[in-house]
Design a protein around this motif. Structure first.
Motif, mmCIF file in Angstrom:
data_model
loop_
_atom_site.group_PDB
_atom_site.id
_atom_site.type_symbol
_atom_site.label_atom_id
_atom_site.label_comp_id
_atom_site.label_asym_id
_atom_site.label_seq_id
_atom_site.Cartn_x
_atom_site.Cartn_y
_atom_site.Cartn_z
ATOM 1 N N LEU A 191 0.825 -1.206 0.000
ATOM 2 C CA LEU A 191 0.000 0.000 0.000
ATOM 3 C C LEU A 191 0.859 1.256 0.000
ATOM 4 O O LEU A 191 0.505 2.261 -0.634
ATOM 5 C CB LEU A 191 -0.931 -0.003 1.219
ATOM 6 C CG LEU A 191 -2.118 -0.979 1.167
ATOM 7 C CD1 LEU A 191 -2.866 -0.973 2.491
ATOM 8 C CD2 LEU A 191 -3.065 -0.620 0.027
ATOM 9 N N GLU A 192 1.993 1.212 0.685
ATOM 10 C CA GLU A 192 2.882 2.377 0.703
ATOM 11 C C GLU A 192 3.461 2.656 -0.676
ATOM 12 O O GLU A 192 3.648 3.821 -1.061
ATOM 13 C CB GLU A 192 4.002 2.156 1.729
ATOM 14 C CG GLU A 192 3.516 2.223 3.180
ATOM 15 C CD GLU A 192 4.617 1.892 4.166
ATOM 16 O OE1 GLU A 192 5.670 1.376 3.726
ATOM 17 O OE2 GLU A 192 4.418 2.130 5.374
ATOM 18 N N GLN A 195 0.703 4.341 -2.442
ATOM 19 C CA GLN A 195 0.519 5.692 -1.918
ATOM 20 C C GLN A 195 1.553 6.648 -2.495
ATOM 21 O O GLN A 195 1.249 7.812 -2.820
ATOM 22 C CB GLN A 195 0.601 5.674 -0.398
ATOM 23 C CG GLN A 195 -0.549 4.965 0.287
ATOM 24 C CD GLN A 195 -0.326 4.745 1.764
ATOM 25 O OE1 GLN A 195 0.606 5.313 2.345
ATOM 26 N NE2 GLN A 195 -1.144 3.925 2.384
ATOM 27 N N TYR A 220 -6.759 -1.767 2.224
ATOM 28 C CA TYR A 220 -7.539 -0.581 1.847
ATOM 29 C C TYR A 220 -6.825 0.659 2.354
ATOM 30 O O TYR A 220 -6.293 0.674 3.467
ATOM 31 C CB TYR A 220 -8.936 -0.667 2.453
ATOM 32 C CG TYR A 220 -9.780 0.577 2.290
ATOM 33 C CD1 TYR A 220 -10.467 0.823 1.107
ATOM 34 C CD2 TYR A 220 -9.887 1.512 3.322
ATOM 35 C CE1 TYR A 220 -11.249 1.953 0.955
ATOM 36 C CE2 TYR A 220 -10.665 2.652 3.177
ATOM 37 C CZ TYR A 220 -11.344 2.867 1.987
ATOM 38 O OH TYR A 220 -12.114 3.994 1.854
ATOM 39 N N ALA A 221 -6.792 1.688 1.512
ATOM 40 C CA ALA A 221 -6.196 2.961 1.905
ATOM 41 C C ALA A 221 -7.001 4.090 1.278
ATOM 42 O O ALA A 221 -7.520 3.966 0.159
ATOM 43 C CB ALA A 221 -4.730 3.042 1.478
ATOM 44 N N HIS A 222 -7.064 5.213 2.004
ATOM 45 C CA HIS A 222 -7.846 6.367 1.526
ATOM 46 C C HIS A 222 -7.132 7.651 1.931
ATOM 47 O O HIS A 222 -6.613 7.764 3.043
ATOM 48 C CB HIS A 222 -9.256 6.346 2.128
ATOM 49 C CG HIS A 222 -10.036 7.591 1.853
ATOM 50 N ND1 HIS A 222 -10.504 8.414 2.855
ATOM 51 C CD2 HIS A 222 -10.404 8.162 0.673
ATOM 52 C CE1 HIS A 222 -11.136 9.433 2.308
ATOM 53 N NE2 HIS A 222 -11.105 9.307 0.994
ATOM 54 N N TRP A 229 -2.949 9.871 4.718
ATOM 55 C CA TRP A 229 -3.386 8.524 4.365
ATOM 56 C C TRP A 229 -3.908 7.780 5.594
ATOM 57 O O TRP A 229 -3.398 7.928 6.688
ATOM 58 C CB TRP A 229 -2.236 7.732 3.759
ATOM 59 C CG TRP A 229 -1.922 8.114 2.349
ATOM 60 C CD1 TRP A 229 -0.910 8.914 1.915
ATOM 61 C CD2 TRP A 229 -2.636 7.711 1.178
ATOM 62 N NE1 TRP A 229 -0.939 9.039 0.551
ATOM 63 C CE2 TRP A 229 -1.991 8.306 0.058
ATOM 64 C CE3 TRP A 229 -3.750 6.900 0.954
ATOM 65 C CZ2 TRP A 229 -2.426 8.112 -1.241
ATOM 66 C CZ3 TRP A 229 -4.184 6.707 -0.347
ATOM 67 C CH2 TRP A 229 -3.525 7.315 -1.429
ATOM 68 N N HIS A 231 -4.875 3.681 6.247
ATOM 69 C CA HIS A 231 -4.940 2.366 5.613
ATOM 70 C C HIS A 231 -5.322 1.286 6.605
ATOM 71 O O HIS A 231 -5.085 1.402 7.809
ATOM 72 C CB HIS A 231 -3.609 2.019 4.919
ATOM 73 C CG HIS A 231 -2.432 1.964 5.840
ATOM 74 N ND1 HIS A 231 -1.469 2.943 5.875
ATOM 75 C CD2 HIS A 231 -2.061 1.052 6.767
ATOM 76 C CE1 HIS A 231 -0.551 2.635 6.771
ATOM 77 N NE2 HIS A 231 -0.901 1.487 7.328
#
Length: 273
Positions: A191-192, A195, A220-222, A229, A231
């Motif tokens: 995820l990073e 991002q 999941y990340a937003h 961020w 996550h």
């Protein structure tokens, strides 16, 4: 590879009964015994052979073999001594037949669940409102290369976006059938990477990221526009597509409704009498 096999003599007591002893020359109590050999492989019993029945005098211990037809009803041999070979045979059949059948059923169920998930997301309207623009395809290609360089060759990246006025909403997903084997710390690293790409390309947009396995979402990340961020990584997480579509609807609801143009105010005619 070597195989250890052999046979072991067994004796089973079947009870007592009176009988004439040839040595004692009288009727005495005799112990009825079953003698047999158990064939084993790696000391696991398979079956028994060379069974015979013996009457042993309780007074002089004289052993006399008797025919099986004359002993009447007696307890049976232990199950493993009679049919032990069925257990490894059943295990072998399960490995050869059961595993492929279970795998086929699992694939069918997985395909059904995956189809249901896709249908549910289509019902949310994601596919009708989000499309891959040129910026999305560029980010998708860049992130795909980043994953491959990091050794994550099973990852398949997709990206799409939608906008309301000047506000954009981006969705980037990475799917892998082996995601279940990836631990939570490694999912955070994935995820990073996503991002970092999103920060470089979509700094002013709202971005939703997701890691999808064979069936479910597992990461999941937003990030709101200009925000930080957030996550989540666990066995089941929110669908970024569904969350992005909900955000799009909320953004549209916040837009002021267009009011009809005001009608011109009538002006009195000063020339009128």
């Amino acid at each position: 590879m070597f195989i250890i096999y052999g046979n072991a003599p067994k004796q089973q007591e079947l009870g007592e009964r009176p009988a004439l002893c040839r040595d004692c020359q009288r009727e005495t109590t005799h112990r009825l015994q079953r003698h047999y050999n158990v064939i084993h492989v790696f000391w696991f019993p398979l079956f028994s052979v060379r069974t015979k029945y013996v009457l042993a005098c309780s007074r002089c211990n004289l052993h006399s073999e008797v025919p099986e037809q004359s002993i009447g009803a007696v307890p049976t041999r232990p199950v493993l001594h009679r049919m032990g070979g069925l257990f490894p045979l059943g295990a072998l059949l399960f490995c050869c037949v059961g595993f492929p059948v279970v795998g086929a059923v699992t694939s069918v169920v997985a395909g059904t669940s995956s189809s249901e998930t896709e249908v549910q997301e289509e019902r949310h309207g994601f596919d009708q409102r989000f499309h891959a623009q040129a910026e999305d395809l560029a980010a998708q290609e860049e992130l795909q290369s980043v994953f491959e360089d990091a050794g994550h060759t099973s990852m398949s990246v997709t990206a799409a976006s939608a906008s309301v006025k000047d506000q954009g909403i981006r969705v980037i997903t990475a799917r892998s059938t082996h995601l279940k084997k990836v631990g939570n710390p490694d999912r955070v690293k994935l995820l990073e990477l996503m991002q970092r790409t999103a920060d470089q390309r979509f700094e002013k947009d709202e971005v939703f990221l997701g890691l999808q396995g064979k069936l479910l979402w597992g990461g999941y990340a937003h990030r709101p526009p200009g925000g930080a961020w957030r996550h989540i990584v666990k066995s089941t997480t929110t669908s970024p597509k569904a969350a992005a579509f909900e955000a799009l609807l909320q953004l549209e609801a916040q837009q002021p409704s267009e009011s009809p143009e005001a009608l011109p105010t009538p002006v009195a005619d000063e020339t009128a009498p």
